[in-house]
Enzyme design. Structure first.
Site, PDB file in Angstrom:
ATOM      1  CB  SER A   1      -0.914  -0.001   1.226  1.00  0.00           C
ATOM      2  OG  SER A   1      -0.151   0.222   2.388  1.00  0.00           O
ATOM      3  CB  CYS A   2       0.509   4.545  -1.566  1.00  0.00           C
ATOM      4  SG  CYS A   2       0.913   3.944  -3.195  1.00  0.00           S
ATOM      5  CB  VAL A   3      -1.239   5.405   3.308  1.00  0.00           C
ATOM      6  CG1 VAL A   3      -1.276   6.699   2.514  1.00  0.00           C
ATOM      7  CG2 VAL A   3      -2.414   4.549   2.933  1.00  0.00           C
TER       8      VAL A   3
ATOM      9  N   GLY B   1       4.781   8.672   2.260  1.00  0.00           N
ATOM     10  CA  GLY B   1       5.401   7.507   1.630  1.00  0.00           C
ATOM     11  C   GLY B   1       6.920   7.574   1.705  1.00  0.00           C
TER      12      GLY B   1
ATOM     13  CG  MET C   1       5.412   4.962   5.501  1.00  0.00           C
ATOM     14  SD  MET C   1       3.878   4.510   4.693  1.00  0.00           S
ATOM     15  CE  MET C   1       3.964   2.724   4.749  1.00  0.00           C
TER      16      MET C   1
END
Lengths: 105, 158
Positions: free
Chosen positions: A103-105, B32, B35
């Site tokens: 996922s992107c989040v 992103g 992350m």
């Protein structure tokens, strides 16, 4: 795809080092990957995240988003980054013996 | 991703557009990046600043007029409530995908170690002060300050 020896056990991994067969995972492997990823010794906080990821993966077949780990798993964003610096979801998923998060989040 | 010599280490995002569809790309890219362990700064300027302005950050809507991407005729987009409805519908979908509402997203990026800055020129133009911004905002920067702190970063304009 290939084989790799981690913590004295030969396991199947993909080209980025993620375990491809979750059943081959055990806690010693987790500890070894954690050292390899620069996380060091796994403590209670780490295990809370790892166990939540594994529970979600078992139920939904995917790694949850980081936001879900915060909201449903009860681990604040700040803690996630403190436990797994340099990639909270990627590194914790790898240690948990799961696939790379998609996922992107 | 495997560590390589070319891995991106630091980015600076410029968030210049207001409205939901103007702001989200910068926030998603910033989060992103964190992350992936990439150092992140966001410089909010012009109407992009709505994302960090206390009075506005809860009320940001998708533009249904003058937004060709919506595929909606201008007359339809202009109907009162249309923008609110489109925002509500998109919000539901985004929540399912775990994309948070803007205020929560700002908090999340801040807690992840991302740095948020407001643009001095816009602050002066709109007559704002630090009190107008959410507590996650680090400080007000001049363009010069922004370039200075972006040393070694990739700069991305949204």
């Amino acid at each position: 795809m290939g084989q790799k020896e981690i913590a004295g056990k030969t396991v199947s991994v993909n080209e980025e080092g993620y375990l491809t067969i979750h059943e081959e995972w055990n806690k010693e492997i987790a500890a070894a990957i954690a050292v390899e990823e620069g996380i060091g010794e796994l403590k209670e906080g780490h295990w809370k995240v790892i166990e939540f990821l594994q529970k979600e993966f078992k139920e939904n077949g995917t790694v949850p988003s980081l936001r879900r780990v915060t909201k449903a798993g009860g681990v604040p964003t700040k803690d996630l980054y403190a436990f797994f610096p340099g990639g909270p979801l990627k590194k914790s998923s790898k240690i948990a013996g799961l696939l790379k998060p998609a996922s992107c989040v | 991703m495997a560590e390589t010599k070319d891995a991106i280490k630091k980015i600076s995002l410029v968030c210049s557009k207001g409205s939901l569809d103007g702001i989200y790309p910068a926030l998603i890219m910033a989060n992103g990046a964190r992350m992936e362990g990439i150092e992140v700064s966001i410089f909010f300027t012009f109407f992009g600043m709505d994302a960090i302005t206390k009075k506005k950050m809860n009320k940001i809507k998708i533009a249904t007029v003058g937004n060709p991407g919506m595929g909606m005729p201008t007359w339809l987009g202009a109907i009162p409530g249309m923008s609110a409805m489109a925002t509500w519908m998109m919000g539901k979908t985004m929540d399912k995908l775990d994309i948070p509402p803007i205020p929560e997203f700002i908090e999340m990026i801040h807690d992840a170690g991302g740095k948020l800055y407001a643009c001095k020129a816009t602050v002066d133009m709109f007559g704002l002060t630090m009190d107008d911004f959410c507590p996650q905002v680090e400080k007000v920067l001049t363009v010069g300050d922004f370039y200075e702190l972006s040393a070694g970063a990739e700069i991305i304009f949204t």
